[in-house]
Design a protein around this motif. Structure first.
Motif, PDB file in Angstrom:
ATOM      1  N   LYS A   1     -10.751 -25.019  -0.505  1.00  0.00           N
ATOM      2  CA  LYS A   1     -11.531 -26.244  -0.647  1.00  0.00           C
ATOM      3  C   LYS A   1     -10.577 -27.353  -1.095  1.00  0.00           C
ATOM      4  O   LYS A   1      -9.728 -27.147  -1.966  1.00  0.00           O
ATOM      5  CB  LYS A   1     -12.627 -26.064  -1.696  1.00  0.00           C
ATOM      6  CG  LYS A   1     -13.534 -27.262  -1.875  1.00  0.00           C
ATOM      7  CD  LYS A   1     -14.446 -27.457  -0.672  1.00  0.00           C
ATOM      8  CE  LYS A   1     -15.494 -26.362  -0.602  1.00  0.00           C
ATOM      9  NZ  LYS A   1     -16.456 -26.574   0.509  1.00  0.00           N
ATOM     10  N   VAL A   2     -10.683 -28.534  -0.488  1.00  0.00           N
ATOM     11  CA  VAL A   2      -9.858 -29.672  -0.867  1.00  0.00           C
ATOM     12  C   VAL A   2     -10.682 -30.624  -1.725  1.00  0.00           C
ATOM     13  O   VAL A   2     -11.793 -31.020  -1.342  1.00  0.00           O
ATOM     14  CB  VAL A   2      -9.312 -30.410   0.368  1.00  0.00           C
ATOM     15  CG1 VAL A   2      -8.489 -31.628  -0.062  1.00  0.00           C
ATOM     16  CG2 VAL A   2      -8.452 -29.469   1.223  1.00  0.00           C
ATOM     17  N   MET A   3     -10.147 -30.966  -2.898  1.00  0.00           N
ATOM     18  CA  MET A   3     -10.793 -31.915  -3.796  1.00  0.00           C
ATOM     19  C   MET A   3     -10.014 -33.221  -3.778  1.00  0.00           C
ATOM     20  O   MET A   3      -8.834 -33.243  -4.123  1.00  0.00           O
ATOM     21  CB  MET A   3     -10.841 -31.363  -5.232  1.00  0.00           C
ATOM     22  CG  MET A   3     -11.416 -32.353  -6.246  1.00  0.00           C
ATOM     23  SD  MET A   3     -11.203 -31.818  -7.978  1.00  0.00           S
ATOM     24  CE  MET A   3     -12.410 -30.504  -8.061  1.00  0.00           C
TER      25      MET A   3
ATOM     26  N   GLY B   1      -3.246 -14.028  -9.071  1.00  0.00           N
ATOM     27  CA  GLY B   1      -4.577 -14.422  -9.502  1.00  0.00           C
ATOM     28  C   GLY B   1      -5.542 -14.542  -8.342  1.00  0.00           C
ATOM     29  O   GLY B   1      -5.136 -14.741  -7.190  1.00  0.00           O
ATOM     30  N   ASN B   2      -6.822 -14.421  -8.659  1.00  0.00           N
ATOM     31  CA  ASN B   2      -7.862 -14.514  -7.635  1.00  0.00           C
ATOM     32  C   ASN B   2      -8.312 -15.944  -7.384  1.00  0.00           C
ATOM     33  O   ASN B   2      -8.958 -16.234  -6.384  1.00  0.00           O
ATOM     34  CB  ASN B   2      -9.074 -13.673  -8.045  1.00  0.00           C
ATOM     35  CG  ASN B   2      -8.750 -12.197  -8.104  1.00  0.00           C
ATOM     36  OD1 ASN B   2      -8.006 -11.686  -7.270  1.00  0.00           O
ATOM     37  ND2 ASN B   2      -9.301 -11.503  -9.099  1.00  0.00           N
ATOM     38  N   LYS B   3      -7.977 -16.845  -8.311  1.00  0.00           N
ATOM     39  CA  LYS B   3      -8.366 -18.248  -8.201  1.00  0.00           C
ATOM     40  C   LYS B   3      -7.139 -19.105  -8.504  1.00  0.00           C
ATOM     41  O   LYS B   3      -6.641 -19.114  -9.636  1.00  0.00           O
ATOM     42  CB  LYS B   3      -9.490 -18.577  -9.180  1.00  0.00           C
ATOM     43  CG  LYS B   3     -10.823 -17.948  -8.817  1.00  0.00           C
ATOM     44  CD  LYS B   3     -11.450 -18.668  -7.619  1.00  0.00           C
ATOM     45  CE  LYS B   3     -12.832 -18.165  -7.329  1.00  0.00           C
ATOM     46  NZ  LYS B   3     -13.503 -18.897  -6.245  1.00  0.00           N
ATOM     47  N   ILE B   4      -6.649 -19.817  -7.511  1.00  0.00           N
ATOM     48  CA  ILE B   4      -5.416 -20.599  -7.656  1.00  0.00           C
ATOM     49  C   ILE B   4      -5.683 -22.061  -7.334  1.00  0.00           C
ATOM     50  O   ILE B   4      -6.254 -22.388  -6.281  1.00  0.00           O
ATOM     51  CB  ILE B   4      -4.307 -20.048  -6.743  1.00  0.00           C
ATOM     52  CG1 ILE B   4      -3.926 -18.633  -7.180  1.00  0.00           C
ATOM     53  CG2 ILE B   4      -3.083 -20.962  -6.761  1.00  0.00           C
ATOM     54  CD1 ILE B   4      -2.939 -17.942  -6.268  1.00  0.00           C
ATOM     55  N   VAL B   5      -5.264 -22.946  -8.243  1.00  0.00           N
ATOM     56  CA  VAL B   5      -5.443 -24.391  -8.073  1.00  0.00           C
ATOM     57  C   VAL B   5      -4.086 -25.035  -7.805  1.00  0.00           C
ATOM     58  O   VAL B   5      -3.148 -24.886  -8.593  1.00  0.00           O
ATOM     59  CB  VAL B   5      -6.082 -25.025  -9.322  1.00  0.00           C
ATOM     60  CG1 VAL B   5      -6.230 -26.536  -9.125  1.00  0.00           C
ATOM     61  CG2 VAL B   5      -7.428 -24.385  -9.623  1.00  0.00           C
TER      62      VAL B   5
ATOM     63  N   LYS C   1     -10.260 -18.464  -2.692  1.00  0.00           N
ATOM     64  CA  LYS C   1      -9.110 -18.190  -3.567  1.00  0.00           C
ATOM     65  C   LYS C   1      -8.380 -19.459  -3.971  1.00  0.00           C
ATOM     66  O   LYS C   1      -7.780 -19.520  -5.039  1.00  0.00           O
ATOM     67  CB  LYS C   1      -8.141 -17.238  -2.877  1.00  0.00           C
ATOM     68  CG  LYS C   1      -6.933 -16.861  -3.727  1.00  0.00           C
ATOM     69  CD  LYS C   1      -6.045 -15.833  -3.055  1.00  0.00           C
ATOM     70  CE  LYS C   1      -4.865 -15.467  -3.961  1.00  0.00           C
ATOM     71  NZ  LYS C   1      -3.999 -14.433  -3.356  1.00  0.00           N
ATOM     72  N   TYR C   2      -8.422 -20.498  -3.128  1.00  0.00           N
ATOM     73  CA  TYR C   2      -7.616 -21.694  -3.363  1.00  0.00           C
ATOM     74  C   TYR C   2      -8.457 -22.956  -3.474  1.00  0.00           C
ATOM     75  O   TYR C   2      -9.412 -23.160  -2.713  1.00  0.00           O
ATOM     76  CB  TYR C   2      -6.606 -21.883  -2.223  1.00  0.00           C
ATOM     77  CG  TYR C   2      -5.611 -20.757  -2.089  1.00  0.00           C
ATOM     78  CD1 TYR C   2      -4.494 -20.685  -2.910  1.00  0.00           C
ATOM     79  CD2 TYR C   2      -5.808 -19.754  -1.131  1.00  0.00           C
ATOM     80  CE1 TYR C   2      -3.580 -19.646  -2.782  1.00  0.00           C
ATOM     81  CE2 TYR C   2      -4.894 -18.710  -0.994  1.00  0.00           C
ATOM     82  CZ  TYR C   2      -3.789 -18.665  -1.830  1.00  0.00           C
ATOM     83  OH  TYR C   2      -2.893 -17.625  -1.706  1.00  0.00           O
TER      84      TYR C   2
ATOM     85  N   LEU D   1      -3.871 -22.108   5.276  1.00  0.00           N
ATOM     86  CA  LEU D   1      -4.588 -21.072   4.533  1.00  0.00           C
ATOM     87  C   LEU D   1      -5.794 -20.574   5.336  1.00  0.00           C
ATOM     88  O   LEU D   1      -6.093 -19.375   5.340  1.00  0.00           O
ATOM     89  CB  LEU D   1      -5.035 -21.619   3.181  1.00  0.00           C
ATOM     90  CG  LEU D   1      -3.903 -21.877   2.179  1.00  0.00           C
ATOM     91  CD1 LEU D   1      -4.436 -22.600   0.948  1.00  0.00           C
ATOM     92  CD2 LEU D   1      -3.206 -20.570   1.781  1.00  0.00           C
ATOM     93  N   LYS D   2      -6.474 -21.484   6.024  1.00  0.00           N
ATOM     94  CA  LYS D   2      -7.606 -21.064   6.860  1.00  0.00           C
ATOM     95  C   LYS D   2      -7.135 -20.149   7.983  1.00  0.00           C
ATOM     96  O   LYS D   2      -7.813 -19.147   8.301  1.00  0.00           O
ATOM     97  CB  LYS D   2      -8.307 -22.288   7.447  1.00  0.00           C
ATOM     98  CG  LYS D   2      -9.504 -21.932   8.322  1.00  0.00           C
ATOM     99  CD  LYS D   2     -10.178 -23.168   8.904  1.00  0.00           C
ATOM    100  CE  LYS D   2     -11.353 -22.758   9.785  1.00  0.00           C
ATOM    101  NZ  LYS D   2     -12.025 -23.940  10.385  1.00  0.00           N
ATOM    102  N   SER D   3      -5.984 -20.446   8.571  1.00  0.00           N
ATOM    103  CA  SER D   3      -5.458 -19.616   9.664  1.00  0.00           C
ATOM    104  C   SER D   3      -5.104 -18.216   9.182  1.00  0.00           C
ATOM    105  O   SER D   3      -4.985 -17.287   9.981  1.00  0.00           O
ATOM    106  CB  SER D   3      -4.225 -20.285  10.292  1.00  0.00           C
ATOM    107  OG  SER D   3      -3.105 -20.215   9.428  1.00  0.00           O
TER     108      SER D   3
END
Length: 216
Positions: A62-64, A28-32, A136-137, A54-56
């Motif tokens: 994004k962290v919620m 998927g393109n969007k993973i939670v 994506k995440y 993930l940034k590396s």
């Protein structure tokens, strides 16, 4: 939350690295990813470390922080709880409408998003303007994060009895008898939703099968 104290250890890094391998198996393109657990269990640290990895890899997340979505402010919460009783403590204290709205905005790749952000140094309830475009995440972390609609739900399987040292070092709340009653109630609520977890993080920070979701 602004002003939160992170105490990232090798154990948190170990758990995060294992979680990344599970994320890699999701399509998927969007993973939670949702990471829940009791106070001091390391959910914020693991979430931060997952996002760092993930940034590396040039796929920033994004962290919620679920604690930003309390229906009561930090200054009002203890009074409200004492007035309504310990049984009022739980995932119903959160603004799930707001949480679900932001999750849906992430899945829709929204470019203009507003999220709550509690400043622990001032106890102010701020609003954060941000964007989910191209991300994506989304990593959701908090006590009852596995209650959210996520693609992978992870519960850190440590109780507040086992995390007293971490709670003391972070110093977010004064340790007293009422605080321990709150921690016990939170423990009971988390155990009531434990069956939602796809994966568990053990006391040794190893990734294990969650209830009804065996590892392949």
């Amino acid at each position: 939350m602004l002003g939160d104290v992170l105490l990232i250890t090798d154990n948190h890094k170990k758990a995060a690295k294992q979680l990344i391998s599970h994320l890699d198996h999701l399509s998927g393109n969007k993973i939670v990813l949702a990471i829940g657990g009791e106070s001091g269990s390391g959910k914020t640290e693991i979430a931060h470390e997952v996002a760092r990895i993930l940034k590396s890899r040039n796929t920033p997340a994004k962290v919620m922080h679920i604690d930003n979505y309390y229906l009561t402010s930090p200054t009002e919460r203890t009074t409200w709880r004492k007035e309504h009783g310990l049984e009022s403590i739980g995932f119903t204290e959160y603004d799930w409408k707001g949480i679900n709205r932001n999750i849906n905005e992430f899945r829709e790749d929204a470019e203009q998003v507003t999220m709550p952000c509690i400043d622990l140094l001032t106890d102010q309830e701020d609003l954060l303007s941000t964007s989910f475009k191209g991300l994506k995440y989304l990593v959701i972390e908090g006590l009852y994060a596995i209650q959210a609609e996520a693609d992978l739900k992870v519960l850190i399987d440590l109780t507040y009895h086992e995390t007293k040292k971490a709670q003391f070092e972070r110093g977010k709340e004064e340790p007293n008898e009422y605080r321990f009653q709150v921690l016990q109630r939170e423990h009971e609520v988390i155990q009531s939703i434990r069956s939602r977890a796809d994966l568990l993080v053990s006391k040794d920070y190893l990734i294990l099968s969650g209830p009804g979701h065996p590892l392949s």
